[in-house]
Design a protein around this motif. Structure first.
Motif, short mmCIF file in Angstrom:
data_model
loop_
_atom_site.label_atom_id
_atom_site.label_comp_id
_atom_site.label_asym_id
_atom_site.label_seq_id
_atom_site.Cartn_x
_atom_site.Cartn_y
_atom_site.Cartn_z
N ILE A 142 -13.23 5.47 5.76
CA ILE A 142 -13.34 6.10 4.44
C ILE A 142 -14.13 5.22 3.48
O ILE A 142 -14.98 5.71 2.73
CB ILE A 142 -11.94 6.43 3.88
N ILE A 143 -13.87 3.90 3.50
CA ILE A 143 -14.60 3.02 2.57
C ILE A 143 -16.08 2.97 2.92
O ILE A 143 -16.93 2.88 2.04
CB ILE A 143 -13.96 1.61 2.54
N THR A 144 -16.43 3.07 4.19
CA THR A 144 -17.83 3.11 4.59
C THR A 144 -18.50 4.37 4.07
O THR A 144 -19.62 4.33 3.52
CB THR A 144 -17.97 3.04 6.12
N ILE A 145 -17.83 5.50 4.19
CA ILE A 145 -18.38 6.78 3.71
C ILE A 145 -18.56 6.76 2.20
O ILE A 145 -19.58 7.18 1.67
CB ILE A 145 -17.49 7.95 4.17
N ILE A 165 -16.20 7.08 -10.67
CA ILE A 165 -15.12 7.51 -9.78
C ILE A 165 -15.29 6.87 -8.41
O ILE A 165 -14.33 6.37 -7.82
CB ILE A 165 -15.08 9.05 -9.69
N LEU A 166 -16.52 6.86 -7.90
CA LEU A 166 -16.76 6.24 -6.59
C LEU A 166 -16.50 4.74 -6.64
O LEU A 166 -16.00 4.16 -5.67
CB LEU A 166 -18.19 6.52 -6.13
N ASN A 167 -16.82 4.09 -7.76
CA ASN A 167 -16.53 2.66 -7.90
C ASN A 167 -15.03 2.40 -7.88
O ASN A 167 -14.56 1.45 -7.25
CB ASN A 167 -17.14 2.11 -9.19
N LYS A 168 -14.27 3.24 -8.57
CA LYS A 168 -12.81 3.07 -8.59
C LYS A 168 -12.21 3.32 -7.21
O LYS A 168 -11.31 2.60 -6.78
CB LYS A 168 -12.18 4.03 -9.61
N VAL A 169 -12.71 4.33 -6.52
CA VAL A 169 -12.21 4.62 -5.17
C VAL A 169 -12.53 3.47 -4.22
O VAL A 169 -11.69 3.06 -3.42
CB VAL A 169 -12.80 5.96 -4.65
N THR A 170 -13.75 2.93 -4.34
CA THR A 170 -14.13 1.80 -3.49
C THR A 170 -13.25 0.59 -3.76
O THR A 170 -12.79 -0.08 -2.83
CB THR A 170 -15.61 1.44 -3.73
N GLY A 198 -10.65 -1.03 -1.10
CA GLY A 198 -10.78 -2.44 -0.75
C GLY A 198 -9.46 -3.18 -0.87
O GLY A 198 -9.12 -4.01 -0.02
N ILE A 199 -8.72 -2.87 -1.91
CA ILE A 199 -7.40 -3.49 -2.09
C ILE A 199 -6.45 -3.04 -0.99
O ILE A 199 -5.71 -3.85 -0.42
CB ILE A 199 -6.85 -3.15 -3.50
#
Length: 86
Positions: free
Chosen positions: A18-21, A58-63, A67-68
């Motif tokens: 998911i983080i790669t996508i 939003i994508l930055n927050k999801v990333t 990561g956490i």
């Protein structure tokens, strides 16, 4: 391999995918060049002022969140077996 390690590995694999996508979905940031300095282009825009509501924010927050989660799950997979065996 214990059940917790298998579940943790599956969660880790899912989070990695998911983080790669999500990272691939993000737009590339253009570097500030001399052209923008000469033409007076400003970094402040509508999207800069509404940073929390745009697709990029939003994508930055999801990333960041993924990561956490990736970090916590990796630590848990490595530390839980140490505490269970003792």
């Amino acid at each position: 391999m214990g059940t917790l390690e298998i579940i943790g590995g599956a969660v880790l694999l899912l989070v990695c995918i998911i983080i790669t996508i999500v990272c691939l979905m993000q737009d590339q940031k253009s570097q500030d060049s001399m052209t923008s300095a000469l033409t007076g282009a400003s970094a402040e825009s509508f999207y800069g002022k509404n940073e929390g509501r745009t697709k990029e924010a939003i994508l930055n927050k999801v990333t960041r969140t993924l990561g956490i989660i990736l970090f916590v799950v990796t630590l848990a997979i490595n530390l839980v077996p140490l505490f269970i065996t003792k």
